[in-house]
Enzyme design. Structure first.
Site, PDB file in Angstrom:
ATOM      1  N   ASP A  45       0.814  -1.225   0.000  1.00  0.00           N
ATOM      2  CA  ASP A  45       0.000   0.000   0.000  1.00  0.00           C
ATOM      3  C   ASP A  45       0.843   1.269   0.000  1.00  0.00           C
ATOM      4  OD1 ASP A  45      -2.282  -1.688   0.299  1.00  0.00           O
ATOM      5  OD2 ASP A  45      -1.755  -1.842   2.415  1.00  0.00           O
ATOM      6  N   HIS A  48      -4.364  -1.753  -6.624  1.00  0.00           N
ATOM      7  CA  HIS A  48      -3.727  -0.516  -7.063  1.00  0.00           C
ATOM      8  C   HIS A  48      -4.796   0.505  -7.408  1.00  0.00           C
ATOM      9  CE1 HIS A  48       0.372  -2.519  -8.127  1.00  0.00           C
ATOM     10  NE2 HIS A  48       0.092  -2.495  -6.852  1.00  0.00           N
TER      11      HIS A  48
HETATM   12  P1  IMP Z   1      -2.116 -12.714   1.618  1.00  0.00           P
HETATM   13  O1  IMP Z   1      -1.213 -12.147   0.565  1.00  0.00           O
HETATM   14  O2  IMP Z   1      -3.582 -12.460   1.331  1.00  0.00           O
HETATM   15  O3  IMP Z   1      -1.829 -14.140   1.940  1.00  0.00           O
HETATM   16  O4  IMP Z   1      -1.840 -11.906   2.971  1.00  0.00           O
HETATM   17  C1  IMP Z   1      -0.631 -12.024   3.692  1.00  0.00           C
HETATM   18  C2  IMP Z   1      -0.274 -10.702   4.345  1.00  0.00           C
HETATM   19  O5  IMP Z   1       0.127  -9.782   3.342  1.00  0.00           O
HETATM   20  C3  IMP Z   1      -1.427 -10.026   5.104  1.00  0.00           C
HETATM   21  O6  IMP Z   1      -0.915  -9.324   6.208  1.00  0.00           O
HETATM   22  C4  IMP Z   1      -1.978  -9.056   4.086  1.00  0.00           C
HETATM   23  O7  IMP Z   1      -2.649  -7.979   4.699  1.00  0.00           O
HETATM   24  C5  IMP Z   1      -0.688  -8.616   3.404  1.00  0.00           C
HETATM   25  N1  IMP Z   1      -0.867  -8.168   2.019  1.00  0.00           N
HETATM   26  C6  IMP Z   1      -0.965  -8.932   0.926  1.00  0.00           C
HETATM   27  N2  IMP Z   1      -1.069  -8.160  -0.163  1.00  0.00           N
HETATM   28  C7  IMP Z   1      -1.013  -6.899   0.248  1.00  0.00           C
HETATM   29  C8  IMP Z   1      -1.042  -5.635  -0.420  1.00  0.00           C
HETATM   30  O8  IMP Z   1      -1.145  -5.502  -1.634  1.00  0.00           O
HETATM   31  N3  IMP Z   1      -0.981  -4.542   0.390  1.00  0.00           N
HETATM   32  C9  IMP Z   1      -0.842  -4.640   1.734  1.00  0.00           C
HETATM   33  N4  IMP Z   1      -0.803  -5.775   2.388  1.00  0.00           N
HETATM   34  C10 IMP Z   1      -0.888  -6.902   1.652  1.00  0.00           C
END
Ligand code: IMP
Length: 445
Positions: A18, A46
Site C-alpha cells: 500500500d 492498485h
Molecule cells: P495474503 O497475501 O492475502 O496471503 O496476505 C498475507 C499478508 O500480506 C497479510 O498481512 C496481508 O494484509 C498482506 N498483504 C498482501 N497483499 C497486500 C497488499 O497488496 N498490500 C498490503 N498488504 C498486503
C-alpha cells in the site's frame, strides 16, 4: 521506439504494501510500452486516478489505462479468473476495451499463471479462522497462500492454460477435490460441497471468455524487449511481505523485487532500474511486527488524513512513523536506485514528525540498524526515534521542492540521507499533477 533514461524498470514497495505504487506506475507508464504484473494476485489493490475517474485494479496491470500500452499478467501471478473478468468488464463499461471487441489486444495472460480456485479462498479463510487470533497472518482471504502452496505441491495445481481443456479439467478436478475433501474434513471438520464436473464446466467457461488473452507471455515479452519495447514491471505487495526476505510468517506468498525474473519470465539482467516506493510514514495491514507503529491519536490522524483503509479489504491500516531501518533493508534487497516518496501531504499539521532510525532489540540495549526479518525478534524491538519539527501548511499545491515548507524539505532530505539513495519523486496528493520531480535529469524517465 521510446527511449527512457530508466531502461526496463521495476516498481516495488519498500514497506508492507500500500505504498502508492499504482500512482507511480501510472506516472511512469507513458514512457513504456508494456506493463507487467509478475507476482501476487488479487491481494494487491492498485488505486489510480485517471482522466478524473478512480480505478481500483487488483489483477489487470494499472498501466493499461493508457491507450497503446499492453498489460501482461505473467507466470508468477496467482490469477483469479473471476476478478480478471470483472475488471475487464468494468473497464469496458468505462470505455476501455482491452481486446474483446477491439482489434488491438492490450492484455496478455500467461498460460503458466496459476489459477486461484474457490477452494483456495475457502482454505485461506478457514485456516486463518482455526488459529488463535495472535497466530493469524491476517491475510486478504483471496486464496493466495493456498494457490501458491498447490503450485509448489504441483499435482493439485491448475494453470491458466488448463482452463482451455474441459476433459483435462474434469479429470484433474475430480482428483484434486477428492484429496481436498479429505484435507478439509480432517482440518476443518467438513468437506467441500463442490462437484468436480460443475466446477470444471464453470472454470472452462471462464477460460473460454479469457481465451483470446491467454498465451505464452514469456516468449512474447522477450520478443517485445528484442523489438525495443520498454517494459515496466509492477510489483504487488511490499518488500517486507516477501515470502523469503520479509517478516515471515507475516508475509505474502511470493517474492517482491527479487521475483521479477522468474515471475515475468525475463533474464534478471534485463531490468535496469528498480524504483522503490515508500510513504512518508509506514503502514501495515494484517498481523506482524511493526516497530514504529503508533497506537495513539497521531496514528489515527495519519490513518484518517491518508485514508489508510485497505483497497482490497477496507481494513483500517496500522500506521506509524517512517521506518528508515526497514526501508534501507528493502532498498538493499531490491537494488533500488531511485525512491518515490508518497503522501508527504498527509503529515501536514503535526507538531513533530518522526523517523525510526534504529531498533533496540530485546537481547541488547544498544541501538542497532540491522533489520531482523525474524518476526519474533522484530516484534520485541523498540524503535529509536528521531523527531523533526513538523509543518502546518497543506502541500497539495506544491510542484517543486522549493514550494515545500522548509521543515518538509528537511524531512525529505533526512530520509534521503538515511536511505542513501536519491528520492526522485515526492507525491503531495492523489492526482497526477500533485507530484514533484526532484531536480536532476535522472529524476525523469
Ligand atoms: P495474503 O497475501 O492475502 O496471503 O496476505 C498475507 C499478508 O500480506 C497479510 O498481512 C496481508 O494484509 C498482506 N498483504 C498482501 N497483499 C497486500 C497488499 O497488496 N498490500 C498490503 N498488504 C498486503
Amino acid at each position: 521506439m521510446k527511449v527512457t533514461r530508466f531502461g526496463h524498470t521495476c516498481v516495488v514497495g519498500l514497506c508492507w504494501g500500500d505504498e502508492g505504487k499504482g500512482k507511480i506506475v501510472d506516472l511512469l507508464t507513458e514512457h513504456f510500452d508494456v506493463v507487467v504484473r509478475y507476482n501476487g494476485g488479487a491481494n494487491a489493490g492498485h488505486t489510480v486516478r485517471f482522466d478524473g475517474q478512480r480505478f481500483a485494479l487488483h489483477l489487470v496491470p494499472a498501466g493499461v489505462l493508457h491507450a497503446n500500452v499492453v498489460g501482461v499478467i505473467g507466470p508468477g501471478v496467482a490469477l483469479d479468473p473471476l476478478i480478471v473478468l470483472q475488471e475487464l468488464g468494468e473497464l469496458k463499461q468505462r470505455g476501455i476495451d482491452l481486446g474483446w471487441d477491439s482489434p488491438d489486444k492490450r492484455l496478455r495472460i500467461s498460460d503458466r499463471a496459476h489459477v486461484v480456485m474457490p477452494y483456495h479462498k475457502l482454505e485461506d479463510q478457514l485456516s486463518e479462522a482455526r488459529l488463535p487470533p495472535d497466530r493469524r497472518i491476517g491475510t486478504t482471504a483471496r486464496g493466495i497462500g493456498p494457490c501458491y502452496a498447490d503450485k509448489m505441491h504441483r499435482t493439485p495445481a491448475i494453470r491458466v492454460g488448463d482452463l482451455r481443456h474441459l476433459d483435462l479439467l474434469r479429470e484433474r478436478l475430480a482428483q484434486i477435490l477428492e484429496g481436498k475433501n479429505r484435507i478439509f474434513h480432517g482440518l476443518f471438520g467438513e468437506g467441500l460441497s463442490l462437484d468436480a464436473d460443475e466446477l470444471a464446466g464453470e472454470y472452462h467457461q471462464h477460460g473460454r471468455r479469457l481465451e483470446e488473452f491467454i498465451g505464452d507471455t514469456t516468449v512474447w515479452l522477450q520478443q517485445a524487449a528484442a523489438d525495443g519495447k520498454r517494459l515496466l514491471f509492477e510489483g504487488a505487495h511490499g518488500t517486507l511481505l516477501d515470502i523469503d526476505h520479509g517478516t515471515f510468517p507475516y508475509v505474502s506468498s511470493s517474492s517482491s523485487a527479487l521475483g521479477v525474473a522468474p515471475g515475468a519470465g525475463v533474464p534478471a539482467r534485463l531490468v535496469r532500474t528498480f524504483v522503490g516506493v515508500a510513504k512518508a510514514y509506514a503502514t501495515r495491514v494484517g498481523e506482524g511486527p511493526f516497530p514504529s507503529e503508533l497506537k495513539d491519536d497521531i496514528g489515527q490522524r495519519i490513518r484518517d488524513r491518508g485514508n489508510e483503509y485497505g483497497t482490497t479489504t477496507r481494513r483500517p491500516r496500522r500506521c506509524g512513523w517512517f521506518d528508515a531501518v526497514a526501508a534501507r533493508y528493502a532498498v538493499m534487497l531490491g537494488g533500488i536506485s531511485k525512491v518515490a516518496l508518497m503522501h508527504l501531504d498527509t503529515l501536514s499539521g503535526l507538531a513533530e514528525v518522526g523517523i525510526c532510525t534504529a531498533y533496540r532489540y530485546a537481547h541488547t540495549d544498544a541501538a542497532s540498524n540491522h533489520f531482523s526479518a525474524d518476526a519474533y525478534e522484530l516484534s520485541r524491538a523498540r524503535p529509536v526515534l528521531e523527531m523533526l519539527p513538523g509543518w502546518t501548511e497543506e502541500l497539495g499545491e506544491a510542484r517543486c521542492l522549493g514550494d515545500l515548507p522548509w521543515n518538509a524539505r528537511r524531512f525529505v532530505a533526512r530520509l534521503e540521507e538515511l536511505l542513501r539513495v536519491r528520492i526522485v519523486i515526492v507525491s503531495v496528493g492523489p492526482d497526477r499533477d500533485q507530484t514533484i520531480f526532484c531536480g536532476t535529469p535522472e529524476a525523469k524517465p
